[in-house]
Design a protein around this motif. Structure first.
Motif, short mmCIF file in Angstrom:
data_model
loop_
_atom_site.label_atom_id
_atom_site.label_comp_id
_atom_site.label_asym_id
_atom_site.label_seq_id
_atom_site.Cartn_x
_atom_site.Cartn_y
_atom_site.Cartn_z
N LYS A 57 -1.23 -4.67 -4.84
CA LYS A 57 -2.69 -4.57 -4.90
C LYS A 57 -3.25 -5.61 -3.93
O LYS A 57 -3.78 -6.65 -4.31
CB LYS A 57 -3.18 -4.82 -6.33
CG LYS A 57 -4.61 -4.41 -6.57
CD LYS A 57 -4.99 -4.55 -8.04
CE LYS A 57 -6.42 -4.08 -8.28
NZ LYS A 57 -6.80 -4.19 -9.71
N ASP A 58 -3.11 -5.29 -2.64
CA ASP A 58 -3.48 -6.24 -1.59
C ASP A 58 -3.88 -5.48 -0.33
O ASP A 58 -3.77 -4.26 -0.26
CB ASP A 58 -2.32 -7.19 -1.30
CG ASP A 58 -0.99 -6.48 -1.03
OD1 ASP A 58 -1.00 -5.46 -0.30
OD2 ASP A 58 0.04 -6.93 -1.53
N LYS A 59 -4.34 -6.21 0.66
CA LYS A 59 -4.84 -5.58 1.88
C LYS A 59 -3.71 -4.94 2.69
O LYS A 59 -3.94 -3.96 3.41
CB LYS A 59 -5.59 -6.60 2.74
CG LYS A 59 -6.98 -6.92 2.22
CD LYS A 59 -7.86 -5.68 2.24
CE LYS A 59 -9.26 -5.94 1.75
NZ LYS A 59 -10.07 -4.69 1.70
N VAL A 60 -2.51 -5.46 2.57
CA VAL A 60 -1.39 -4.82 3.25
C VAL A 60 -1.13 -3.45 2.63
O VAL A 60 -0.89 -2.47 3.34
CB VAL A 60 -0.13 -5.70 3.18
CG1 VAL A 60 1.07 -4.98 3.77
CG2 VAL A 60 -0.36 -7.01 3.92
N GLY A 61 -1.23 -3.38 1.30
CA GLY A 61 -1.10 -2.09 0.63
C GLY A 61 -2.18 -1.12 1.09
O GLY A 61 -1.91 0.07 1.32
N ASP A 62 -3.41 -1.63 1.24
CA ASP A 62 -4.50 -0.78 1.73
C ASP A 62 -4.20 -0.27 3.14
O ASP A 62 -4.50 0.87 3.47
CB ASP A 62 -5.81 -1.58 1.75
CG ASP A 62 -6.31 -1.95 0.35
OD1 ASP A 62 -5.82 -1.35 -0.63
OD2 ASP A 62 -7.17 -2.85 0.26
N PHE A 63 -3.63 -1.14 3.97
CA PHE A 63 -3.27 -0.78 5.34
C PHE A 63 -2.26 0.37 5.34
O PHE A 63 -2.42 1.35 6.08
CB PHE A 63 -2.69 -2.02 6.04
CG PHE A 63 -2.20 -1.79 7.44
CD1 PHE A 63 -3.05 -1.94 8.53
CD2 PHE A 63 -0.87 -1.45 7.69
CE1 PHE A 63 -2.60 -1.73 9.82
CE2 PHE A 63 -0.41 -1.24 8.98
CZ PHE A 63 -1.27 -1.39 10.05
N ILE A 64 -1.24 0.26 4.51
CA ILE A 64 -0.21 1.28 4.43
C ILE A 64 -0.78 2.60 3.93
O ILE A 64 -0.54 3.67 4.50
CB ILE A 64 0.96 0.80 3.53
CG1 ILE A 64 1.66 -0.40 4.17
CG2 ILE A 64 1.95 1.94 3.27
CD1 ILE A 64 2.62 -1.12 3.23
N LEU A 65 -1.57 2.53 2.85
CA LEU A 65 -2.15 3.74 2.27
C LEU A 65 -3.10 4.43 3.24
O LEU A 65 -3.12 5.66 3.34
CB LEU A 65 -2.87 3.41 0.97
CG LEU A 65 -1.97 3.15 -0.24
CD1 LEU A 65 -2.77 2.53 -1.38
CD2 LEU A 65 -1.30 4.43 -0.70
#
Length: 339
Positions: free
Chosen positions: A65-73
């Motif tokens: 639950k982080d910005k890297v996860g947002d980047f991937i999604l």
């Protein structure tokens, strides 16, 4: 939807990450001036490759639950990869990899996978993934390295086989992701009893039968390209005796070799190109192979498609971001004399 109708062409299971590639080809890792932000992880790369080839692909993985996860999604959604099976897992971190590019033969990489989200995929999430509604289920060997993802992967393969969904294992051996490198072989061999098609490099085939840690050496931190000593013929026969339908060995610029339990061996030539970066080529091969497999092609033609996709990616800087589209790769194959 009736029970025979399929929701997905393919579900891929395992790693997903942000990949930070050197901005300067040829720079020693210690002198890299900056990084390009791409995405990676073998199952993610394969899912994106399949989607670009026109397949309905779903990734079963996890992000923090982080910005890297947002980047991937965000990347996956823009690539039309189905993300309902990419779980956002609080308290974990999205995986990251740093990669150097020093052609022709040095491609060092550093993994950041402590408490990574994709290793936390569990049995409940597998049960909700709709594996029985897929035409093919593909698993990365790294998904077998730790709990809870290991048990979840075994269950996922059982669900697939129970529902006549072919299971494909990309061995994806990464020595530093195992508490004991011999555990990779023990676990992979157990898993292969539920597998139809195995994909791997010669080194990964040998890794499946490692008995002594001295058989493995890694130079220049090339985690994805270890040197492994062993008897390749014995390892090949060992895998075939586990009950798989086919073993496909990816041999880089030489192409691929098909091994069948009845003793059939078939070499499939590659497509000569100028190499920029070998990282991700095997995943592109996997996507191309799956494309052909789901079209009902014979294994030779599937491997030729895989070889072409791999050849395309080695001429590029990164992995998933540079996998080919269906029209372009078919035109490339035609320009090289066809299948």
């Amino acid at each position: 939807m009736n029970k025979n109708e399929k929701l997905y062409d393919v579900i891929t299971y395992g790693r997903s990450s942000i990949d930070l590639y050197s901005q300067e080809v040829g720079a020693p890792f210690e002198e890299i001036p900056g990084f390009h932000a791409f995405v990676g992880g073998s199952p993610l790369n394969i899912a994106v490759g399949c989607s670009r080839l026109g397949l309905n692909a779903s990734l079963l993985s996890g992000v923090g639950k982080d910005k890297v996860g947002d980047f991937i999604l965000n990347f996956l959604k823009n690539e039309n990869v189905r993300t309902e099976n990419v779980w956002v897992i609080p308290g974990t971190r999205s995986s990251a990899v740093l990669l150097g590019i020093e052609p022709p033969d040095r491609f060092p990489l550093v993994y950041y996978r402590d408490n990574c989200a994709d290793s936390q995929i569990n049995i409940d999430q597998v049960l909700k993934a709709g594996i029985e509604k897929s035409r093919l289920f593909e698993v990365s060997g790294t998904a077998l390295n730790i709990e809870p993802t290991r048990s979840a992967a075994f269950l996922a393969a059982e669900i697939a086989r129970k529902n006549d969904v072919p299971v494909m294992l990309d061995l994806d051996f990464r020595a530093d992701q195992w508490h004991d490198i011999r555990a990779f072989g023990v676990t992979a061999r157990a898993f292969m009893r539920n597998v139809n098609v195995v994909l791997g490099t010669e080194e990964e085939i040998l890794a499946a039968y490692l008995s002594d840690e001295s058989q493995l050496s890694i130079s220049h931190q090339q985690i994805s390209a270890p040197e492994i000593k062993g008897n390749i013929d014995e390892a090949i026969q060992g895998i075939l005796h586990l009950g798989v339908d086919a073993l496909i060995i990816k041999t880089g610029s030489r192409g691929a070799v098909i091994y069948l339990p009845d003793g059939t061996i078939q070499k499939v030539p590659g497509f000569p190109v100028e190499v920029v970066n070998i990282l991700g080529a095997g995943d592109a091969f996997g996507a191309g192979f799956i494309y052909g497999f789901l079209k009902g092609w014979d294994l030779y033609k599937c491997c030729r498609m895989g070889n072409a996709c791999g050849a395309h990616v080695v001429t590029q800087l990164g992995c998933a971001n540079f996998t080919p589209y269906e029209k372009d790769i078919l035109e490339f194959i035609e320009s090289k004399g066809g299948f």
